[in-house]
Design an enzyme around this catalytic site. Structure first.
Site, PDB file in Angstrom:
ATOM      1  N   ASP A  67       0.819  -1.224   0.000  1.00  0.00           N
ATOM      2  CA  ASP A  67       0.000   0.000   0.000  1.00  0.00           C
ATOM      3  C   ASP A  67       0.849   1.269   0.000  1.00  0.00           C
ATOM      4  OD1 ASP A  67       0.912  -0.589   2.563  1.00  0.00           O
ATOM      5  OD2 ASP A  67      -1.067  -0.989   3.376  1.00  0.00           O
ATOM      6  N   ASP A 136      -7.700  -2.945  14.347  1.00  0.00           N
ATOM      7  CA  ASP A 136      -9.075  -3.250  13.929  1.00  0.00           C
ATOM      8  C   ASP A 136      -9.136  -4.484  13.018  1.00  0.00           C
ATOM      9  OD1 ASP A 136      -7.918  -2.296  11.621  1.00  0.00           O
ATOM     10  OD2 ASP A 136      -9.305  -0.615  11.344  1.00  0.00           O
ATOM     11  N   HIS A 138      -7.310  -5.047  10.271  1.00  0.00           N
ATOM     12  CA  HIS A 138      -7.068  -4.872   8.831  1.00  0.00           C
ATOM     13  C   HIS A 138      -5.755  -5.505   8.390  1.00  0.00           C
ATOM     14  CE1 HIS A 138      -5.018  -0.775   9.827  1.00  0.00           C
ATOM     15  NE2 HIS A 138      -4.074  -1.592   9.458  1.00  0.00           N
ATOM     16  N   GLU A 143      -9.763  -1.966   5.416  1.00  0.00           N
ATOM     17  CA  GLU A 143     -10.418  -1.616   6.671  1.00  0.00           C
ATOM     18  C   GLU A 143     -11.681  -2.461   6.859  1.00  0.00           C
ATOM     19  OE1 GLU A 143      -8.625  -0.040   8.526  1.00  0.00           O
ATOM     20  OE2 GLU A 143      -8.217   2.033   8.012  1.00  0.00           O
TER      21      GLU A 143
HETATM   22  C1  F6R Z   1       1.349  -1.380   6.077  1.00  0.00           C
HETATM   23  C2  F6R Z   1       0.173  -2.212   6.235  1.00  0.00           C
HETATM   24  C3  F6R Z   1      -0.635  -2.192   7.491  1.00  0.00           C
HETATM   25  C4  F6R Z   1       0.205  -2.507   8.728  1.00  0.00           C
HETATM   26  C5  F6R Z   1      -0.683  -2.504   9.983  1.00  0.00           C
HETATM   27  C6  F6R Z   1       0.146  -2.689  11.235  1.00  0.00           C
HETATM   28  O1  F6R Z   1       1.972  -1.586   4.822  1.00  0.00           O
HETATM   29  O2  F6R Z   1      -0.161  -2.890   5.323  1.00  0.00           O
HETATM   30  O3  F6R Z   1      -1.683  -3.107   7.382  1.00  0.00           O
HETATM   31  O4  F6R Z   1       0.802  -3.754   8.572  1.00  0.00           O
HETATM   32  O5  F6R Z   1      -1.377  -1.303  10.063  1.00  0.00           O
HETATM   33  O6  F6R Z   1       0.989  -1.598  11.421  1.00  0.00           O
HETATM   34  P1  F6R Z   1       2.077  -1.598  12.589  1.00  0.00           P
HETATM   35  O7  F6R Z   1       3.037  -2.692  12.250  1.00  0.00           O
HETATM   36  O8  F6R Z   1       2.730  -0.245  12.488  1.00  0.00           O
HETATM   37  O9  F6R Z   1       1.355  -1.832  13.842  1.00  0.00           O
END
Ligand code: F6R
Length: 269
Positions: A67, A136, A138, A143
Site C-alpha cells: 500500500d 481493527d 485490517h 479496513e
Molecule cells: C502497512 C500495512 C498495514 C500494517 C498494519 C500494522 O503496509 O499494510 O496493514 O501492517 O497497520 O501496522 P504496525 O506494524 O505499524 O502496527
C-alpha cells in the site's frame, strides 16, 4: 493456519526473517509481497544482517508493497516508498527497478491500480506475502467492511487507523485519509502469507483473526481461507488465543519430525 508464538518482538523478527531467507535462497528470483509499519522493522533488520553477514542475495528478487498513502510522493518522509528505502532496500542488494510500491500521486488511480495487479500477474504472482495487522483487524489498508474479494484500489482509512498512524506524523491532521491498497482478494492469491503481530494492542485482532468467524469486519480473518498462512506472534499478541497449547503442541511435533525423532504415519496400503 500455522501459529508460532515467540517470547518477544526480537524473536518474532528473527523467525519471520528465516522464512523469507529460506525462500530467497531456494528461489533467488522469488516475488516478495512487503509491508510497512512498526511490526516488520525487526524482520527487515534481521534480513539486512543476513545480507551483510551471510551474503543473502536479493539481486534477482522482485517485490511489491501492499500500500501507499494517496498524495505522498516517494521522497516524502512518511511515504511508504521512503520507509522501504530507509528501512530495507537501501541496505540490501535488491535492484530498485524490481521494487514496486503503489504511486500515491498517480494521475489516474483506477488505471494505476489495474496496472499494479497486472504487473503482479506478469511477474508470476507473489510467492510470499508479509503482513502486519491493524488493531481493527485490517491487512494492508483493507479496513473493516472491505470486500473479501477486493482488488487493488483506493480506500478511505478509518479514524482508528488514522489515530494509530499519527505517531509517524507531526499531528493527526497530517495523516492522509486515503490510501492505495492491494485488496483482500489480491492478498489471498499469494502462494504463502506470513502474518506478523507483536504487542498487547494486537491481541484482540489476532484472536478474532485466528479463532473467530471469517468476516469482512476483520479482514485478516479471510486468511483462514488461504491454504498456507504462518502467523508469527509474540506472547503479548497471542495472549487471548484459546488454543495456544494446541498450537504449541503442533510446533513441537513439527520440530520432532524435522529432526527425525518422530515420523509421520506411513499411508495405509
Ligand atoms: C502497512 C500495512 C498495514 C500494517 C498494519 C500494522 O503496509 O499494510 O496493514 O501492517 O497497520 O501496522 P504496525 O506494524 O505499524 O502496527
Amino acid at each position: 493456519m500455522r501459529v508460532i508464538v515467540e517470547p518477544d518482538r526480537d524473536e518474532v523478527g528473527r523467525r519471520a526473517a528465516q522464512f523469507v531467507a529460506e525462500l530467497v535462497r531456494r528461489r533467488p528470483t522469488c516475488v516478495l509481497g512487503l509491508a510497512t509499519g512498526g511490526t516488520v522493522l525487526g524482520t527487515y533488520a534481521e534480513l539486512i544482517r543476513m545480507h551483510r553477514e551471510e551474503g543473502l542475495d536479493f539481486s534477482r528478487v522482485v517485490s511489491f508493497n501492499l500500500d501507499e498513502y494517496v498524495g505522498l510522493g516517494p521522497t516524502h518522509p512518511q511515504s511508504y516508498r521512503h520507509f522501504m528505502q530507509q528501512n530495507f532496500f537501501d541496505h540490501i542488494n535488491i535492484d530498485v527497478r524490481n521494487t514496486h510500491v503503489p504511486d500515491g500521486r498517480a494521475l489516474d488511480f483506477e488505471a494505476h491500480c489495474e496496472q499494479y495487479e497486472k504487473h503482479i500477474r506478469e511477474e508470476g504472482g507473489i510467492d510470499l506475502q508479509i503482513l502486519g495487522i491493524g488493531g481493527d483487524g485490517h491487512i494492508a489498508f483493507n479496513e473493516p467492511g472491505s470486500s473479501l474479494g477486493s482488488r487493488t484500489r483506493l480506500k478511505t482509512l478509518t479514524e482508528e487507523t488514522v489515530r494509530d498512524n499519527a505517531r509517524f506524523f507531526d499531528n493527526e491532521d497530517e495523516v492522509p485519509r486515503l490510501a492505495i491498497t492491494m485488496g483482500v482478494g489480491t492478498i489471498l492469491e499469494s502462494r504463502r502469507c506470513l502474518l506478523i503481530a507483536c504487542g498487547e494492542s494486537k491481541a484482540k485482532a489476532i484472536r478474532e483473526t485466528i479463532e473467530g468467524p471469517v468476516t469482512a469486519q476483520i479482514t485478516a480473518s479471510a486468511l483462514q481461507l488461504h491454504r498456507e498462512v504462518v502467523a508469527i506472534l509474540d506472547e503479548e499478541a497471542a495472549r487471548l488465543l484459546e488454543r495456544r497449547e494446541y498450537y504449541r503442541q503442533v510446533e513441537h511435533a513439527q520440530t520432532l519430525m524435522r529432526s527425525g525423532q518422530m515420523r509421520p504415519l506411513s499411508p495405509t496400503r
